[in-house]
Scaffold this motif. Structure first.
Motif, short mmCIF file in Angstrom:
data_model
loop_
_atom_site.label_atom_id
_atom_site.label_comp_id
_atom_site.label_asym_id
_atom_site.label_seq_id
_atom_site.Cartn_x
_atom_site.Cartn_y
_atom_site.Cartn_z
N LEU A 603 -38.01 35.08 -71.31
CA LEU A 603 -38.12 36.41 -71.89
C LEU A 603 -36.88 36.82 -72.66
CD1 LEU A 603 -39.82 38.30 -68.91
CD2 LEU A 603 -40.90 37.52 -71.02
N SER A 604 -35.79 36.02 -72.56
CA SER A 604 -34.53 36.40 -73.21
C SER A 604 -34.50 36.03 -74.68
CB SER A 604 -33.36 35.70 -72.49
OG SER A 604 -33.49 34.28 -72.59
N GLN A 605 -35.52 35.35 -75.18
CA GLN A 605 -35.55 34.92 -76.58
C GLN A 605 -36.71 35.62 -77.28
OE1 GLN A 605 -34.99 30.75 -77.06
NE2 GLN A 605 -35.86 30.68 -79.11
N ALA A 606 -36.41 36.20 -78.46
CA ALA A 606 -37.42 36.99 -79.15
C ALA A 606 -38.56 36.13 -79.68
CB ALA A 606 -36.77 37.78 -80.29
N SER A 607 -38.22 34.96 -80.22
CA SER A 607 -39.25 34.07 -80.76
C SER A 607 -38.94 32.64 -80.34
CB SER A 607 -39.29 34.17 -82.29
OG SER A 607 -38.06 33.78 -82.86
N HIS A 608 -39.99 31.84 -80.25
CA HIS A 608 -39.86 30.45 -79.81
C HIS A 608 -40.45 29.54 -80.89
CE1 HIS A 608 -38.81 31.70 -75.68
NE2 HIS A 608 -39.65 32.71 -75.93
N ALA A 609 -39.62 28.62 -81.41
CA ALA A 609 -40.09 27.70 -82.43
C ALA A 609 -40.78 26.51 -81.77
CB ALA A 609 -38.93 27.20 -83.28
N VAL A 610 -41.91 26.09 -82.33
CA VAL A 610 -42.63 24.94 -81.82
C VAL A 610 -42.78 23.91 -82.93
CG1 VAL A 610 -43.89 26.31 -80.13
CG2 VAL A 610 -44.89 25.90 -82.37
N ALA A 611 -42.88 22.66 -82.56
CA ALA A 611 -43.06 21.57 -83.53
C ALA A 611 -43.75 20.42 -82.84
CB ALA A 611 -41.72 21.11 -84.10
N ALA A 612 -44.58 19.73 -83.59
CA ALA A 612 -45.30 18.58 -83.05
C ALA A 612 -44.42 17.34 -83.13
CB ALA A 612 -46.60 18.36 -83.82
N MET A 613 -44.44 16.53 -82.09
CA MET A 613 -43.72 15.26 -82.11
C MET A 613 -44.42 14.31 -83.08
SD MET A 613 -41.13 15.47 -80.01
CE MET A 613 -40.70 13.84 -79.40
N PRO A 614 -43.72 13.29 -83.59
CA PRO A 614 -44.33 12.38 -84.56
C PRO A 614 -45.59 11.70 -84.04
CG PRO A 614 -41.95 12.07 -84.51
CD PRO A 614 -42.28 12.98 -83.38
N SER A 615 -45.66 11.46 -82.72
CA SER A 615 -46.84 10.80 -82.16
C SER A 615 -48.06 11.70 -82.20
CB SER A 615 -46.56 10.37 -80.72
OG SER A 615 -46.19 11.49 -79.93
N GLY A 616 -47.87 13.01 -82.31
CA GLY A 616 -48.99 13.94 -82.36
C GLY A 616 -49.60 14.28 -81.02
N ASP A 617 -49.05 13.76 -79.91
CA ASP A 617 -49.62 14.03 -78.60
C ASP A 617 -48.69 14.85 -77.71
OD1 ASP A 617 -47.68 12.14 -78.29
OD2 ASP A 617 -48.88 10.77 -77.06
N ARG A 618 -47.57 15.35 -78.28
CA ARG A 618 -46.65 16.19 -77.53
C ARG A 618 -46.14 17.29 -78.44
NH1 ARG A 618 -42.15 12.38 -75.12
NH2 ARG A 618 -42.39 11.46 -77.18
N VAL A 619 -45.75 18.39 -77.79
CA VAL A 619 -45.25 19.54 -78.54
C VAL A 619 -43.91 19.95 -77.93
CG1 VAL A 619 -46.54 21.16 -77.10
CG2 VAL A 619 -45.74 21.87 -79.34
N ALA A 620 -42.97 20.28 -78.80
CA ALA A 620 -41.65 20.72 -78.37
C ALA A 620 -41.49 22.20 -78.70
CB ALA A 620 -40.56 19.91 -79.06
N VAL A 621 -40.75 22.91 -77.83
CA VAL A 621 -40.53 24.33 -78.02
C VAL A 621 -39.08 24.64 -77.66
CG1 VAL A 621 -41.39 24.79 -75.69
CG2 VAL A 621 -41.32 26.64 -77.37
N SER A 622 -38.46 25.54 -78.44
CA SER A 622 -37.08 25.95 -78.15
C SER A 622 -37.10 27.13 -77.20
CB SER A 622 -36.36 26.34 -79.45
OG SER A 622 -36.99 27.44 -80.07
N VAL A 623 -36.34 26.98 -76.10
CA VAL A 623 -36.33 28.00 -75.05
C VAL A 623 -34.89 28.24 -74.62
CG1 VAL A 623 -37.20 28.68 -72.79
CG2 VAL A 623 -38.59 27.22 -74.26
N SER A 624 -34.31 29.36 -75.06
CA SER A 624 -32.99 29.80 -74.60
C SER A 624 -31.95 28.70 -74.69
CB SER A 624 -33.08 30.31 -73.14
OG SER A 624 -33.95 31.41 -73.08
N GLY A 625 -31.83 28.06 -75.84
CA GLY A 625 -30.77 27.09 -76.05
C GLY A 625 -31.10 25.67 -75.67
N HIS A 626 -32.26 25.39 -75.09
CA HIS A 626 -32.65 24.03 -74.79
C HIS A 626 -34.04 23.77 -75.35
CE1 HIS A 626 -34.28 26.34 -71.34
NE2 HIS A 626 -35.28 25.47 -71.41
#
Length: 771
Positions: A603-626
Motif C-alpha cells: 500500500l506504500s506505492q501509488a502505482s505498480h508497473a507490470v511487464a510480461a517475461m519473454p517466455s510469456g508465462d510469467r509476470v513481473a511487478v514492481s513493489v516498494s523497491g523490489h
C-alpha cells in the motif's frame, strides 16, 4: 576453390568433389569431357542428349553430340588416373579384413597368399613381406619402388605412384599409352602405333608434353588475365549494386520524409488558415456589433423625436403647435442631416484560393530522375555538391511549372540533399502570414522554438504576404501554399554520447488516433500500454476503468472486461491472459474478463508497473523497491531487489525480449535514473546523466535489437539508450508532435506506440540503421 596462379595439390583433387559427377552426385564412371571442360559420367550424358545436342548442367553451354554418340566425347584420362589411385587406396582383395598378397597365388596356387604389408608403385600390386623383400631381385623389377602399405593407404605416396604408373590404353588392356600421334592428336600404345598410325609422325609422351606445354601455359596466362579483369568487373558491379541499394534506401527515406513533411505542412497551413478565418470572423462580428449598437441608438433617438412631433401635431392646439414649431423643425432637420450609416470599412467575405497545383491532376509532387553512376572521387565531391545546390535553387525559383513543384530534389553524389543557403526550411515560411498573436499555433510552434536562421523549413512556405496580381484589392486575403521541394530531416540530429554510437534507429511516423470512445464518460487517462496479438495494442484507461483494444492503424477492436470497480493502471499481455495492476492489487484475467487470480501488493506505492517475461508465462511487478515474479497459477516464482538497494522505486518495467536471461529495464524515481538488471537483480548498466534534463524517467520500451526508448514527459522527448543503459541521443521530440508523452510500448519490435496526456496515440515505425 583454388586461387588464381596457385598450383592445385593432388590431395585437394582427391579429397574434394572433383571426382564426383555433378549429375548423379556419385563417383565418376567412364568419365567423358565436354568441350567446355566439364566432366560427367558417360551414362549421365547419354540421358541428357536430345536432338543431337545437350546442355552442360554447370555452364549451360549447348554442345553438339558426335555422330557416334556420347561415347565419342574425349575420355578424361586425368580423371581416370585419379580414380585408379582412389580405388587402389581403398580396394584390393581382402581376406579376414586385410588385403592379400597379389603374387603369392601365382606361385603357390589360389588361397595361399599371405596378408599384404607393402605395395609396388610400378606394378600396382599389394605384396606380403616375403614377396616385398624379393620383388626387386630381378632385372625387370630392380628399379621398382616398394613402399609400406599403411603409408600408401594414408596417401603418402600418391604423387609418386601417379608418376610411376602409366595410363592404360582403352583398346589394348595391359598396354600403357606411350606415344602421341601428331596429325591425329591421339594417345597411342605400342599396339595402336603398329596398324592405323604406322606412317604418322609420333612423339614420346614426355617429348610431346615439353613441346606443347609452353603453348598451354601461354593460353592459361591469358585466361588468368581475363579472370583478373572479370574479378575486377565483378567487384565494380557489386559496388554499383551496393551503391544502387544504398541510394534507393536513401531516396525511399527521403520520399517518406518529404511526404510526411508535406502532410505536416498541409496540416499546419490548415490550422493557420482556420486561425485566420476565426480571427477575421471575430473581428468582423465585433465591428458589426458596434455598428448595430450605434444604429439602434440613432434609431431610438429618431423614433422618439418623430413620435413627439406626431403627438404634438395630432393632439396640440394651434398655439402649442406654433410655439414648438421652431424646436421641432430644427430637431427634425438635424436628424435628417445626420448620416444614418456609421463610417466603417465594408464587411469582407472570406474566400479560399487554392494553389493551381493542388487542383492539377497532372501535378507530381514527387518525381524520380535517374543518373548514370559515376566513380566517386574526393576531388570532385565539392563540385558535385555545388552543382546539386545550383540545380535545386533553380528548381525552387521555377514556380510556374506545377510538375516541378514539390519534386524530390537533385542530390549530390553522396546521396544528401543540397541545402538552400545552408539552412533547412519550415512549413510556415510559405504563404501569407498573420500576426503571431492572431493565428493558430502550428505543431512546430507548440513546443521549443529554434531561431529562424536555424530552424527547419517545410515545403509549404511562400515568400510572405504577396500583393495580388491583376489589380485586386489588398484587403482581400489570399491563401497561397506553393508546394516546393524541401530539404529537411524528420527530427533534429540526436546528440550522440562521447563514446560514439554509430548509426541510430530513426522514427518514421505511421499514424495517430484518439482513444476516447462514445461510451466514455471522462477524457481518457492512459496509464498502460502493451502489445496484444498481431499488430494490436491493449490500452489501460484508468479514468474510464477500461482495457481498450486498438489496431496499429487506430481501429477500435473492443474491450477486455475488468472486474467492477477496478481502474487498470499498468498492463501486460501473457499467453492467453492479461495481467494488470489496479490500486494495491495485481490481477490476472482471461481475454473475456474472467478473473483467474488476484494478489495484494504494498500500500506504500501509488502505482505498480507490470511487464510480461519473454517466455510469456510469467509476470513481473514492481513493489516498494523490489521485483516480484508470479507464474500463471499465481504463485510467487522469485523476488529480488535490483542491485541490492532497497530504496529503489521502480515505476516501469520492460523485459528485454532479445535476452534469454530475462533482463529488464526500469525507471528508478528514487535514484532518478534508468537501471538495467538481469533476472537475478544484478545491475548491468545504469544511467543518471544530463541527458535526462533533470526530469524523472518515465515509461521505457525495448526494440528487437535491445535499444531502450525512455520517455521524458516534462521536456516532450523520447530518448534512446543502448542495451547497457548508455544514452545515445534523442529519438522523438516536440517536433514529432509529442505533447506530454505518458506511456510507450513496442509492438513486434518495430513499432513504437506513444500515448499523450490528452489520450491521443502516435505510432512510429522504428527504422533500424542497417535497414
Amino acid at each position: 576453390m583454388v586461387s588464381q596462379g596457385s598450383s592445385p595439390s593432388l590431395l585437394e583433387a582427391l579429397s574434394s568433389d572433383f571426382l564426383a559427377c555433378k549429375i548423379c552426385l556419385e563417383q565418376l564412371r567412364a568419365p567423358k569431357t565436354l568441350p567446355c571442360l566439364h566432366t560427367y559420367c558417360q551414362d549421365c550424358l547419354a540421358q541428357l542428349a536430345e536432338g543431337g545436342h545437350l546442355r552442360c548442367p554447370e555452364c549451360r553451354e549447348t554442345v553438339p553430340v558426335p555422330p557416334a554418340g556420347v561415347a565419342a566425347f574425349k575420355t578424361n584420362f586425368f580423371v581416370n588416373g585419379l580414380l585408379d589411385l582412389v580405388r587402389a587406396r581403398a580396394g584390393g582383395d581382402l581376406r579376414a579384413g586385410k588385403p592379400a598378397c597379389a603374387l603369392c597365388p601365382l606361385m603357390g596356387g589360389a588361397g595361399t597368399g599371405g596378408p599384404a604389408t607393402a605395395r609396388c608403385l610400378d606394378c600396382a600390386d599389394d605384396l606380403c613381406q616375403a614377396c616385398a623383400d624379393g620383388h626387386r631381385c630381378t632385372r625387370q623389377t630392380h628399379t621398382h619402388r616398394v613402399v609400406d602399405l599403411v603409408g600408401y593407404r594414408a596417401g603418402w605416396y600418391d604423387e609418386e605412384a601417379r608418376e610411376r604408373q602409366a595410363a592404360q590404353c582403352p583398346q589394348h588392356p595391359g598396354e600403357a599409352l606411350r606415344f602421341l600421334c601428331q596429325p591425329c592428336s591421339q594417345l597411342l600404345c605400342r599396339e595402336c602405333r603398329l596398324d592405323p598410325h604406322l606412317d604418322h609422325p609420333c612423339l614420346p609422351l614426355a617429348e610431346a608434353v615439353r613441346a606443347r606445354r609452353p603453348g598451354l601455359e601461354e593460353l592459361l596466362a591469358g585466361v588468368d588475365n581475363n579472370l583478373a579483369e572479370l574479378e575486377s568487373a565483378r567487384m565494380v558491379e557489386k559496388e554499383a549494386l551496393a551503391r544502387l541499394r544504398e541510394q534507393a534506401a536513401k531516396v525511399g527515406t527521403q520520399v517518406e520524409e518529404v511526404a510526411e513533411g508535406v502532410l505536416r505542412a498541409l496540416l499546419a497551413q490548415k490550422q493557420e488558415v482556420l486561425g485566420q478565418l476565426r480571427a477575421h470572423v471575430e473581428a468582423a462580428e465585433e465591428a458589426a456589433r458596434e455598428r448595430l449598437g450605434e444604429l439602434e441608438s440613432r434609431e431610438q433617438v429618431a423614433r422618439a423625436a418623430a413620435a413627439f412631433a406626431r403627438r404634438v401635431l395630432s393632439l396640440g392646439r394651434e398655439a402649442e403647435i406654433l410655439s414648438l414649431e421652431g424646436a421641432i423643425a430644427q430637431r427634425l432637420r438635424q436628424l435628417q442631416g445626420c448620416p444614418w450609416m456609421p463610417g466603417s470599412a465594408p464587411c469582407l467575405l472570406p474566400q479560399l484560393e487554392l494553389h493551381p497545383g493542388l487542383l492539377d491532376k497532372n501535378c507530381r509532387l514527387l518525381r524520380l530522375s535517374f543518373e548514370e553512376q559515376q566513380p566517386q572521387k574526393d576531388s570532385g565531391k565539392d563540385e558535385a555538391e555545388s552543382q546539386g545546390g545550383d540545380e535545386t535553387q533553380s528548381w525552387r525559383e521555377d514556380g510556374a511549372k506545377s510538375e516541378r513543384q514539390g519534386a524530390v530534389q537533385p542530390q549530390s553524389r553522396d546521396g544528401a540533399y543540397a541545402p538552400k543557403e545552408n539552412r533547412a526550411q519550415t512549413p510556415q515560411e510559405d504563404g501569407a502570414q498573420t500576426p503571431k498573436e492572431d493565428r493558430a499555433k502550428t505543431p512546430q510552434e507548440d513546443g521549443a522554438q529554434t531561431p529562424k536562421e536555424g530552424r527547419a523549413q517545410t515545403p509549404l512556405e511562400d515568400e510572405g504576404a504577396q500583393t495580388p496580381r491583376g489589380g485586386r484589392s489588398n484587403k482581400k486575403r489570399k491563401f497561397k501554399g506553393r508546394l516546393k521541394s524541401i530539404s529537411r530531416e524528420p527530427s533534429p540530429a540526436p546528440g550522440l554520447n562521447l563514446e560514439g554510437s554509430g548509426l541510430l534507429p530513426r522514427p518514421i511516423f505511421s499514424c495517430s488516433f484518439p482513444t476516447r470512445m462514445p461510451g466514455d464518460k471522462r477524457s481518457p487517462r492512459i496509464t498502460g500500454l502493451c502489445p496484444f496479438g498481431p499488430r494490436e495494442i491493449l490500452v489501460a484507461d484508468e479514468q474510464n476503468r477500461a482495457l481498450k483494444r486498438f489496431s496499429l492503424s487506430g481501429d477500435y477492436r473492443g474491450a477486455v472486461p475488468v472486474p467492477e470497480g477496478c481502474s487498470p493502471c499498468s498492463v501486460a499481455a501473457l499467453q492467453g491472459a492479461v495481467a494488470f495492476s489496479a490500486g494495491a492489487r495485481l490481477y490476472l484475467i482471461s481475454p473475456d474478463g474472467e478473473v483467474q487470480w488476484r494478489r495484494a501488493l504494498s500500500l506504500s506505492q501509488a502505482s505498480h508497473a507490470v511487464a510480461a517475461m519473454p517466455s510469456g508465462d510469467r509476470v513481473a511487478v514492481s513493489v516498494s523497491g523490489h521485483v516480484e515474479v508470479y507464474n500463471m497459477e499465481g504463485s510467487l516464482a522469485t523476488r529480488f531487489i535490483p542491485g541490492g538497494k532497497a530504496n529503489r522505486g521502480l515505476r516501469a518495467l520492460v523485459f528485454l525480449t532479445t535476452s534469454p536471461q530475462g533482463n529488464f529495464v526500469g525507471s528508478d524515481w528514487q535514484q532518478n535514473s534508468v537501471v538495467v538488471c538481469d533476472g537475478l537483480g544484478q545491475v548491468i548498466g545504469e544511467y543518471r546523466g544530463p541527458g535526462l534534463h533533470g526530469c524523472q524517467p518515465g515509461s521505457v520500451s525495448v526494440d528487437k535489437k535491445g535499444y531502450i526508448f525512455l520517455t521524458l514527459r516534462e521536456v516532450n522527448k523520447v530518448v534512446i539508450l543502448d542495451p547497457k543503459g548508455s544514452l545515445l541521443g534523442d529519438f522523438l521530440t516536440a517536433y514529432h508532435g509529442l505533447e506530454k508523452p505518458r506511456v510507450t510500448t513496442m509492438v513486434d519490435g518495430r513499432h513504437l506506440v506513444v500515448s499523450l496526456s490528452n489520450g491521443t496515440i502516435h505510432v512510429f515505425r522504428v527504422r533500424s540503421p542497417d535497414s
